[in-house]
Structure formats: structure tokens, C-alpha cells
Write a protein that holds these residues in place. Structure first.
Motif, PDB file in Angstrom:
ATOM      1  N   SER A  86    -140.534 -39.918  47.469  1.00  0.00           N
ATOM      2  CA  SER A  86    -141.292 -38.663  47.521  1.00  0.00           C
ATOM      3  C   SER A  86    -140.639 -37.641  48.445  1.00  0.00           C
ATOM      4  O   SER A  86    -140.560 -36.452  48.105  1.00  0.00           O
ATOM      5  CB  SER A  86    -142.737 -38.932  47.976  1.00  0.00           C
ATOM      6  OG  SER A  86    -142.766 -39.501  49.268  1.00  0.00           O
ATOM      7  N   ASP A 256    -152.241 -34.909  47.652  1.00  0.00           N
ATOM      8  CA  ASP A 256    -151.806 -35.682  48.812  1.00  0.00           C
ATOM      9  C   ASP A 256    -150.279 -35.696  48.893  1.00  0.00           C
ATOM     10  O   ASP A 256    -149.649 -34.636  48.951  1.00  0.00           O
ATOM     11  CB  ASP A 256    -152.383 -37.100  48.729  1.00  0.00           C
ATOM     12  CG  ASP A 256    -152.428 -37.794  50.088  1.00  0.00           C
ATOM     13  OD1 ASP A 256    -152.023 -37.169  51.083  1.00  0.00           O
ATOM     14  OD2 ASP A 256    -152.863 -38.947  50.154  1.00  0.00           O
ATOM     15  N   ASN A 257    -149.643 -36.878  48.866  1.00  0.00           N
ATOM     16  CA  ASN A 257    -148.189 -36.947  48.992  1.00  0.00           C
ATOM     17  C   ASN A 257    -147.477 -36.908  47.649  1.00  0.00           C
ATOM     18  O   ASN A 257    -146.267 -37.056  47.580  1.00  0.00           O
ATOM     19  CB  ASN A 257    -147.779 -38.208  49.761  1.00  0.00           C
ATOM     20  CG  ASN A 257    -148.222 -39.489  49.053  1.00  0.00           C
ATOM     21  OD1 ASN A 257    -148.927 -39.442  48.047  1.00  0.00           O
ATOM     22  ND2 ASN A 257    -147.814 -40.628  49.585  1.00  0.00           N
ATOM     23  N   HIS A 272    -149.587 -44.788  49.718  1.00  0.00           N
ATOM     24  CA  HIS A 272    -148.784 -44.560  50.920  1.00  0.00           C
ATOM     25  C   HIS A 272    -147.856 -45.721  51.268  1.00  0.00           C
ATOM     26  O   HIS A 272    -147.305 -45.743  52.369  1.00  0.00           O
ATOM     27  CB  HIS A 272    -149.715 -44.270  52.099  1.00  0.00           C
ATOM     28  CG  HIS A 272    -150.587 -43.072  51.883  1.00  0.00           C
ATOM     29  ND1 HIS A 272    -150.125 -41.780  52.009  1.00  0.00           N
ATOM     30  CD2 HIS A 272    -151.893 -42.975  51.507  1.00  0.00           C
ATOM     31  CE1 HIS A 272    -151.104 -40.931  51.737  1.00  0.00           C
ATOM     32  NE2 HIS A 272    -152.180 -41.626  51.431  1.00  0.00           N
TER      33      HIS A 272
END
Length: 285
Positions: A86, A256-257, A272
């Protein structure tokens, strides 16, 4: 893509034979009839996600990006030093990415043949991963294709432009299931998180991740099961990438990510648990 219509004839043919390994007609029907959550990421890119209470004998979670090539460009991204998918993809300006091929965890370098912008960066190493490296992702003029690959090809390949990343095993080629007999069978038959790239019959590109290592939630697939899944999804050419804790599918516009699957390195069923890897396959505008 309408999976129900495209898979109907395949399911009929499967019902007439004994399907090898653990794939059954029930598995085919489960994929086709699943409540796929579909999200338009942007023009020419769609995210599809589904949970299965029972697929290949265990619970599964599958997420994929369906990409129209003419509206996007592809490239192999080297992470130097190694980095989570990511972050590396975001820093490169990509809009989507999937983790790449196998690598040396300590050194952070690829253990599979890697050609970047016409320059040979790494070659395929011996060992278990060498036995399963039977295909490659070729990027030429920002277009992606999947090709067979051997050690002999590494010695004779002379592409002066573009990129090529070896991986494997090669699972499908021109709609036919590839021979896995020369591959390490423990690697082939054990259920793990898996990442894959496929080209469909209508030339769309699929980035696919099947989560795993989460008992009762998402337990992963072996290579024959992954091959079967991709065939039901319309894949004609398909190759396995690095899996396990490396499996990551990312999209810049996601919350989010941006991680769409559930990477397993933190042992928590969230978004995560990414692992730092050596390379990724990225999509650009």
C-alpha cells in the motif's frame, strides 16, 4: 462482468464429470450465486468482494479488481528497500496494486526473474520456489499479458523495453489448466492466502486475493482450488503470485489505508496486517 451468464456453460460441463481435487459443482454454484458486493472504483475499474460460509470445504473471503486495460496502464514496481504494498504503490502514484512475486525475506530482493525497463535485475533461484516458477507477467507498452516461463527462457530472453516478472505456478493458459506435476506438491496442495493475476476472455485484467489463515473466517485455498475459482470468474490465462502473509490487494480510493483484503501477518482479521515485500504489480492512469 456477469459471472452467472459466463459460468453457466462451464457449470453444466462440470456437472457431467468428476471434478479433480476438492472442486465440486457445489463450489462452482457457490461462486456464481454469491452475493458479490460490487463497487465502481472509477471508469474502467470495478471491485468485487464476497464471503463464502463454505467454499472448497471451508469459509472463504475473496476480493478482486476487474480492470479494463485500455483505460489503465500497468507496470512492475520494485520496492527498494522492501516495503508494504500500500505504501510503495501510493508513493509511486499508482491507483491500484497487488503484491508481486517471491523474494528473499532477509535481503529484500526477488528470487524470481525480474526485468525492469529492459534491464535484468534478478534471476530465478533454486529450491521450492524455483519449481513453481513456471510463468511470468509481461508488461510491454504498459499492457499486461501472462506467458509461460522456464529457466531456458531466462537465458535467451532479449526484450529491450518494458518489464517482466516471473512467478507461478502458471495455472491457466488459453483456457486450459496447466500441468503442475513438476511443482513442489506441498506448495501446490496446502491451503494458504493466495494472490493471482488473470486475463479474462474479454481481455479484462483481474487482480485477485483469497484471504487465509483465519480459522472459521477465511481459511485459504490450494492451487487447484484457486485455478478452479479463476476459471469460474472467467479467467483464460492466470498466474499465482507470492501468497501467505504477502497477499495484499490495494486501491487508492478505498477507505482507511486502501487495503481491500485481510493480510494475515498481524493475525487479526482486519486490513492492517501487511508484510513488507520486494515488488508489486501496479495500475496507473
Amino acid at each position: 462482468m456477469n459471472y452467472r451468464k459466463q459460468a453457466f456453460s462451464l457449470i453444466l460441463s462440470l456437472s457431467l464429470v468428476v471434478v479433480l481435487q476438492a472442486q465440486t459443482v457445489a463450489d462452482s454454484l457457490a461462486v456464481v450465486s454469491a452475493n458479490w458486493k460490487t463497487t465502481l472504483v472509477e471508469k474502467g475499474m470495478v471491485c468485487r468482494e464476497a464471503e463464502f460460509p463454505l467454499l472448497y470445504g471451508v469459509p472463504q473471503h475473496v476480493v478482486l479488481l476487474e480492470i479494463t486495460p485500455g483505460k489503465h496502464k500497468f507496470d512492475v514496481l520494485m520496492h527498494s528497500p522492501k516495503e508494504i504494498t500500500s505504501v510503495a504503490a501510493s508513493h509511486s502514484g499508482a491507483i491500484a496494486a497487488i503484491n508481486g512475486s517471491y523474494f528473499n525475506v532477509k535481503e529484500g530482493t526477488s528470487v524470481c526473474y525480474l526485468l525492469k525497463d529492459g534491464m535484468v535485475v534478478d534471476t530465478t533461484k533454486n529450491g521450492t520456489l524455483g519449481t513453481v516458477t513456471t510463468g511470468a507477467i509481461k508488461v510491454r507498452r504498459k499492457k499486461l499479458s501472462i506467458i509461460p516461463w522456464t529457466r531456458k527462457d531466462e537465458r535467451t530472453y532479449r526484450q529491450k523495453r518494458g518489464s517482466l516478472l516471473a512467478s507461478g505456478p502458471l495455472m491457466l493458459l488459453d483456457g486450459r489448466t496447466c500441468d503442475l506435476s513438476a511443482c513442489n506438491q506441498n506448495f501446490v496442495m496446502t491451503k494458504h492466502p493466495r494472490s493471482a493475476v488473470a486475463v479474462t476472455g474479454d481481455r479484462k485484467i483481474l487482480f485477485i486475493v483469497v484471504d487465509g489463515r483465519f480459522k472459521g473466517q477465511a481459511e485459504g485455498v490450494n492451487i487447484p482450488e484457486l485455478t478452479h475459482l479463476i476459471r469460474i470468474l472467467g479467467g483464460k490465462d492466470a498466474i499465482n503470485l507470492d501468497g501467505g502473509g504477502s497477499s495484499t490487494l490495494w486501491c487508492a480510493s478505498a477507505p482507511d489505508n486502501g487495503v481491500l483484503n485481510h493480510p494475515s501477518d498481524n493475525k487479526i482479521f482486519d486490513h492492517h496486517g501487511e508484510r513488507k515485500v520486494a515488488n508489486s504489480l501496479c495500475v496507473y492512469k
